[in-house]
Design a protein around this motif. Structure first.
Motif, PDB file in Angstrom:
ATOM      1  N   GLY A  86     -10.452 -25.751 -34.681  1.00 25.92           N
ATOM      2  CA  GLY A  86     -10.157 -25.907 -36.849  1.00 25.92           C
ATOM      3  C   GLY A  86     -10.842 -26.828 -36.408  1.00 25.92           C
ATOM      4  O   GLY A  86     -11.310 -27.756 -37.858  1.00 25.92           O
ATOM      5  N   ILE A  87     -10.471 -27.603 -35.938  1.00 27.80           N
ATOM      6  CA  ILE A  87     -10.891 -29.752 -35.738  1.00 27.80           C
ATOM      7  C   ILE A  87     -12.372 -29.549 -36.528  1.00 27.80           C
ATOM      8  O   ILE A  87     -12.993 -30.560 -36.935  1.00 27.80           O
ATOM      9  N   ALA A  88     -13.207 -28.562 -35.392  1.00 29.70           N
ATOM     10  CA  ALA A  88     -14.889 -29.051 -35.841  1.00 29.70           C
ATOM     11  C   ALA A  88     -15.371 -28.827 -36.997  1.00 29.70           C
ATOM     12  O   ALA A  88     -16.800 -29.359 -37.566  1.00 29.70           O
ATOM     13  N   THR A  89     -14.883 -27.911 -38.076  1.00 28.49           N
ATOM     14  CA  THR A  89     -14.917 -27.673 -40.023  1.00 28.49           C
ATOM     15  C   THR A  89     -15.085 -29.082 -40.078  1.00 28.49           C
ATOM     16  O   THR A  89     -16.254 -29.726 -41.066  1.00 28.49           O
ATOM     17  N   SER A  90     -14.210 -30.245 -39.797  1.00 27.33           N
ATOM     18  CA  SER A  90     -13.991 -31.622 -40.630  1.00 27.33           C
ATOM     19  C   SER A  90     -15.021 -32.097 -39.962  1.00 27.33           C
ATOM     20  O   SER A  90     -15.326 -33.584 -40.223  1.00 27.33           O
ATOM     21  N   ALA A  91     -14.925 -32.400 -37.949  1.00 27.67           N
ATOM     22  CA  ALA A  91     -16.045 -33.226 -37.750  1.00 27.67           C
ATOM     23  C   ALA A  91     -17.994 -32.971 -37.684  1.00 27.67           C
ATOM     24  O   ALA A  91     -17.938 -33.716 -38.105  1.00 27.67           O
ATOM     25  N   ALA A  92     -17.850 -31.823 -38.614  1.00 29.88           N
ATOM     26  CA  ALA A  92     -19.215 -32.264 -38.845  1.00 29.88           C
ATOM     27  C   ALA A  92     -19.755 -32.340 -40.445  1.00 29.88           C
ATOM     28  O   ALA A  92     -20.753 -32.667 -40.742  1.00 29.88           O
ATOM     29  N   GLY A  93     -18.155 -31.991 -41.167  1.00 35.95           N
ATOM     30  CA  GLY A  93     -18.739 -32.686 -42.413  1.00 35.95           C
ATOM     31  C   GLY A  93     -18.655 -34.018 -42.261  1.00 35.95           C
ATOM     32  O   GLY A  93     -19.552 -34.852 -42.997  1.00 35.95           O
ATOM     33  N   ALA A  94     -17.583 -34.978 -41.079  1.00 38.64           N
ATOM     34  CA  ALA A  94     -18.008 -36.149 -40.977  1.00 38.64           C
ATOM     35  C   ALA A  94     -19.321 -36.633 -41.030  1.00 38.64           C
ATOM     36  O   ALA A  94     -19.915 -37.225 -41.875  1.00 38.64           O
ATOM     37  N   LEU A  95     -19.912 -35.822 -40.148  1.00 39.23           N
ATOM     38  CA  LEU A  95     -20.998 -36.052 -39.271  1.00 39.23           C
ATOM     39  C   LEU A  95     -22.017 -35.810 -40.276  1.00 39.23           C
ATOM     40  O   LEU A  95     -22.855 -36.861 -40.625  1.00 39.23           O
ATOM     41  N   LEU A  96     -21.817 -35.171 -41.662  1.00 37.32           N
ATOM     42  CA  LEU A  96     -22.916 -34.850 -42.482  1.00 37.32           C
ATOM     43  C   LEU A  96     -23.041 -36.151 -43.186  1.00 37.32           C
ATOM     44  O   LEU A  96     -24.161 -36.351 -43.856  1.00 37.32           O
ATOM     45  N   LEU A  97     -21.708 -36.696 -43.258  1.00 39.40           N
ATOM     46  CA  LEU A  97     -21.146 -37.783 -44.453  1.00 39.40           C
ATOM     47  C   LEU A  97     -22.307 -39.050 -43.785  1.00 39.40           C
ATOM     48  O   LEU A  97     -22.287 -39.653 -44.394  1.00 39.40           O
ATOM     49  N   LEU A  98     -21.455 -38.898 -42.299  1.00 38.48           N
ATOM     50  CA  LEU A  98     -22.049 -40.675 -42.183  1.00 38.48           C
ATOM     51  C   LEU A  98     -23.292 -40.806 -42.099  1.00 38.48           C
ATOM     52  O   LEU A  98     -24.660 -41.133 -42.370  1.00 38.48           O
ATOM     53  N   LEU A  99     -24.393 -39.653 -41.704  1.00 33.93           N
ATOM     54  CA  LEU A  99     -25.884 -38.758 -41.708  1.00 33.93           C
ATOM     55  C   LEU A  99     -26.429 -39.794 -43.613  1.00 33.93           C
ATOM     56  O   LEU A  99     -27.367 -39.833 -42.989  1.00 33.93           O
ATOM     57  N   GLY A 100     -26.409 -38.242 -43.792  1.00 35.91           N
ATOM     58  CA  GLY A 100     -25.907 -38.900 -45.559  1.00 35.91           C
ATOM     59  C   GLY A 100     -26.154 -40.677 -46.092  1.00 35.91           C
ATOM     60  O   GLY A 100     -27.480 -40.966 -46.138  1.00 35.91           O
ATOM     61  N   GLY A 101     -25.232 -40.983 -45.853  1.00 33.70           N
ATOM     62  CA  GLY A 101     -25.188 -42.551 -45.805  1.00 33.70           C
ATOM     63  C   GLY A 101     -25.670 -43.474 -45.737  1.00 33.70           C
ATOM     64  O   GLY A 101     -26.399 -43.876 -46.003  1.00 33.70           O
ATOM     65  N   HIS A 102     -25.763 -42.379 -44.354  1.00 31.58           N
ATOM     66  CA  HIS A 102     -26.656 -44.266 -43.403  1.00 31.58           C
ATOM     67  C   HIS A 102     -28.367 -43.326 -44.123  1.00 31.58           C
ATOM     68  O   HIS A 102     -29.422 -44.469 -43.707  1.00 31.58           O
ATOM     69  N   MET A 103     -28.497 -42.654 -44.028  1.00 37.67           N
ATOM     70  CA  MET A 103     -30.069 -42.206 -44.630  1.00 37.67           C
ATOM     71  C   MET A 103     -30.199 -42.920 -45.975  1.00 37.67           C
ATOM     72  O   MET A 103     -31.708 -43.545 -45.975  1.00 37.67           O
ATOM     73  N   VAL A 104     -29.648 -42.803 -46.864  1.00 32.37           N
ATOM     74  CA  VAL A 104     -29.108 -43.770 -48.602  1.00 32.37           C
ATOM     75  C   VAL A 104     -29.207 -45.489 -48.294  1.00 32.37           C
ATOM     76  O   VAL A 104     -30.385 -45.551 -48.409  1.00 32.37           O
TER      77      VAL A 104
END
Length: 186
Positions: free
Chosen positions: A73-91
């Protein structure tokens, strides 16, 4: 009718993510295109980028499926956090103004380094998508096709536009990934 709507929504989500990930290839392609590039080099570089946009998310998705079985069940939160970090890094990277001047796109090594650098985000997103049991074949083929086409567009457009558009393209891709990260966490 509901199953069709869900499938169409998933396909649209994958397409938008593919475009967001292709923004790196597009924006950096503009920079290389501004330096001057032959059409043969555009074809070679775009083909390698397309292959990397298939291989990197494929590896990420396979790893994500494995991680999903471990985390549950933690996978969804981990995936969301990963996308947040990735998107933030790109910006952040686009605002900081990283340049690609040190990469000689005409050499095989330069093409591989350039292709890897614009495809590394695809690996991270692949990990996130692997946690959601996304359609593997469709996703990686769409990522590859989109990454290749966007690199062609960026390289060709680079001959005709200013450098400032490249940073905006990467920032837009980062904002889209950041938005998907937020959706996964909500």
């Amino acid at each position: 009718m509901t199953d069709w709507s869900i499938a169409a929504g998933q396909m649209l989500t994958i397409l938008v993510m593919a475009v967001a990930l292709g923004m790196d290839a597009f924006s950096l392609g503009i920079g290389i295109g501004l330096k001057g590039i032959r059409r043969r080099d555009v074809a070679r570089l775009s083909t390698i980028i397309a292959l990397f946009h298939v291989v990197m998310p494929l590896g990420g998705m396979l790893m994500g499926q494995y991680v999903s079985t471990l985390l549950g069940g933690i996978a969804t939160s981990a995936a969301g956090a990963l996308l947040l970090l990735l998107g933030g890094h790109m910006v952040y990277s686009s605002l900081r103004g990283e340049s690609v001047d040190s990469i000689d796109h005409r050499t095989v090594w330069g093409m591989l380094v350039f292709s890897f650098s614009v495809s590394i985000d695809s690996f991270s997103v692949g990990v996130s998508l692997g946690m959601f049991s996304s359609h593997l074949f469709v996703t990686v083929m769409l990522f590859g096709l989109t990454g290749g086409l966007m690199s062609v567009m960026g390289l060709m457009l680079g001959r005709h536009v200013s450098r400032s558009l490249g940073g905006y393209g990467e920032a837009l891709g980062g904002v889209i990934l950041f938005g998907f990260g937020l959706l996964f966490l909500i």
